[in-house]
Design a protein around this motif. Structure first.
Motif, short mmCIF file in Angstrom:
data_model
loop_
_atom_site.label_atom_id
_atom_site.label_comp_id
_atom_site.label_asym_id
_atom_site.label_seq_id
_atom_site.Cartn_x
_atom_site.Cartn_y
_atom_site.Cartn_z
N PRO A 290 -12.45 -2.16 -11.16
CA PRO A 290 -11.25 -1.41 -10.75
C PRO A 290 -10.25 -1.28 -11.90
O PRO A 290 -9.66 -0.21 -12.10
N GLY B 19 -11.62 -4.30 -1.36
CA GLY B 19 -11.04 -5.21 -2.36
C GLY B 19 -12.06 -5.84 -3.30
O GLY B 19 -11.77 -6.85 -3.93
N TRP B 20 -13.25 -5.23 -3.42
CA TRP B 20 -14.24 -5.79 -4.34
C TRP B 20 -13.74 -5.63 -5.78
O TRP B 20 -13.04 -4.67 -6.11
N THR B 21 -14.16 -6.56 -6.62
CA THR B 21 -13.75 -6.50 -8.02
C THR B 21 -14.89 -6.06 -8.92
O THR B 21 -14.68 -5.78 -10.10
N TYR C 166 -13.77 -0.71 -3.71
CA TYR C 166 -12.67 -1.28 -4.49
C TYR C 166 -11.35 -1.26 -3.72
O TYR C 166 -10.64 -2.26 -3.65
N ARG C 167 -11.01 -0.11 -3.14
CA ARG C 167 -9.68 0.00 -2.53
C ARG C 167 -9.61 -0.59 -1.13
O ARG C 167 -8.65 -1.25 -0.77
N THR C 168 -10.63 -0.30 -0.32
CA THR C 168 -10.57 -0.74 1.08
C THR C 168 -11.08 -2.16 1.23
O THR C 168 -10.48 -2.98 1.94
#
Lengths: 181, 171
Positions: free
Chosen positions: B166, B120-122, B116-118
């Motif tokens: 996220p 950017g997956w939703t 999620y953070r690195t």
């Protein structure tokens, strides 16, 4: 994000650039693995993309784990990947192998594999420090047997085979000293 | 090339040759029965190479979850995405030495955070064999909910467990 294999060699010959596998090589590799051109090395028309994906991940992942591996052979004139070859040492192999495959039928018969193997054998001996190398060949694979003989390899009757199956022919390459002589 | 993450008790790092025996022992055991095993040593070798290889072909992948103090390999956790998967998943397999201490949960949280953070997956899923009660318990602990079934051509039905998004995790 892109993850690439780092600090890997690029070799060049008269007609070829040889480098580590890239994602873009997968489709031509897959077409090869799913064809009957692969019948001697575990592939064939009964194989599918799933099998090809695992085989591709295998040759790619071999690089960071062993520190050496199979190169993709790129035809300098077209930029197309035409095969793969080079140092190969899976877990169950008795000793270091030099392997080769030409993927595309149109790339066959041009001595690409011979040209690649001369340079790759030099790489294995000079850069990797191998003192000997073999090639494992299916007894029915006449083209590869012919290439092994052209490379100066000698058939060994007593060398161990992968999986101890006793079916595979073991061709021993000339030693570093013999190649240099 | 392969990023390293740390959690409270684990290092998530690239596989190394020194991990292979532990991995092959796991793949040869009944512990691997929900993830396509048990396997021969040669099959395990190909799968082990593919852990590293998927990073190159996908740009993301799975790590060896190693003891942060001793570096002993305890499992394989991360973003698993073979060709035939419907979408990338968070996968977790703990070796016998890594079981029973909540380490899979800790590692899977680290992998989800990375996704999620690195990256950017939703969204992300986990595919779980419906007989694998321990993995289903972990899916539930991570807040996943059922989202259909994926029919794998070899492994049969795998249940799709969708992780909280996220924004749901932030709420």
């Amino acid at each position: 994000m892109t993850v690439t294999l780092s600090n890997t060699p690029v070799l060049t010959t008269e007609r070829l650039t040889m480098r580590v596998p890239e994602m873009a090589d997968f489709e031509p590799f897959c077409a090869f693995v799913c064809s009957d051109r692969v019948r001697y090395i575990g592939g064939g028309a009964d194989k599918d993309r799933l099998h090809a994906w695992r085989a591709f991940a295998h040759i790619t992942g071999h690089w960071p784990l062993r520190g050496f591996g199979t190169f993709v052979l790129v035809d300098k004139s077209s930029g197309a990947p035409v095969g793969s070859a080079g140092p190969w040492f899976p877990e169950c192999w008795p000793e270091h192998e030099l392997g080769w495959t030409i993927w595309a039928p149109e790339a066959e018969g041009k001595s690409f594999a011979h040209e690649a193997l001369i340079a790759l054998r030099r790489h294995a001996y000079a850069d990797l420090g191998w003192t000997t190398a073999v090639s494992y060949i299916d007894p029915e694979n006449a083209r590869s047997i012919a290439l092994a003989e052209r490379l100066g390899c000698r058939l060994e009757q007593t060398a161990p085979t992968p999986f101890g199956d006793g079916q595979t022919l073991v061709y021993r390459h000339p030693s570093p000293a013999e190649v240099a002589a | 090339m392969i990023p390293t993450l740390t959690t409270e008790r684990l290092t998530l790092r690239a596989p190394a040759m020194s991990d292979f025996d532990a991995y092959a022992d796991f793949r040869a055991s009944e512990r691997a029965s929900f993830v396509g095993g048990p396997n021969t040593r040669m099959e395990s070798w190909q799968q082990f190479c593919a852990i590293a290889g998927q990073w190159v072909v996908r740009g993301y992948g799975r790590w060896i979850a190693a003891d942060r103090e001793t570096d002993e390999p305890l499992g394989v956790v991360g973003l698993h995405h073979p060709l035939e998967w419907p979408e990338p998943e968070i996968g977790w397999s703990m070796f016998a030495a890594g079981e029973g201490r909540g380490l899979a949960y800790e590692a899977a949280l680290g992998a989800r955070d990375y996704a999620y953070r690195t990256l950017g997956w939703t969204t992300v899923v986990s595919l779980i064999d419906p007989q694998n009660e321990r993995s289903m318990a972990l899916g539930a602990r991570m807040g996943c909910r059922a989202d259909g079934v994926f029919q794998h051509p070899v492994f049969g039905p795998l249940h799709i467990w969708r992780h909280p998004s996220p924004s749901e995790l932030a709420a």
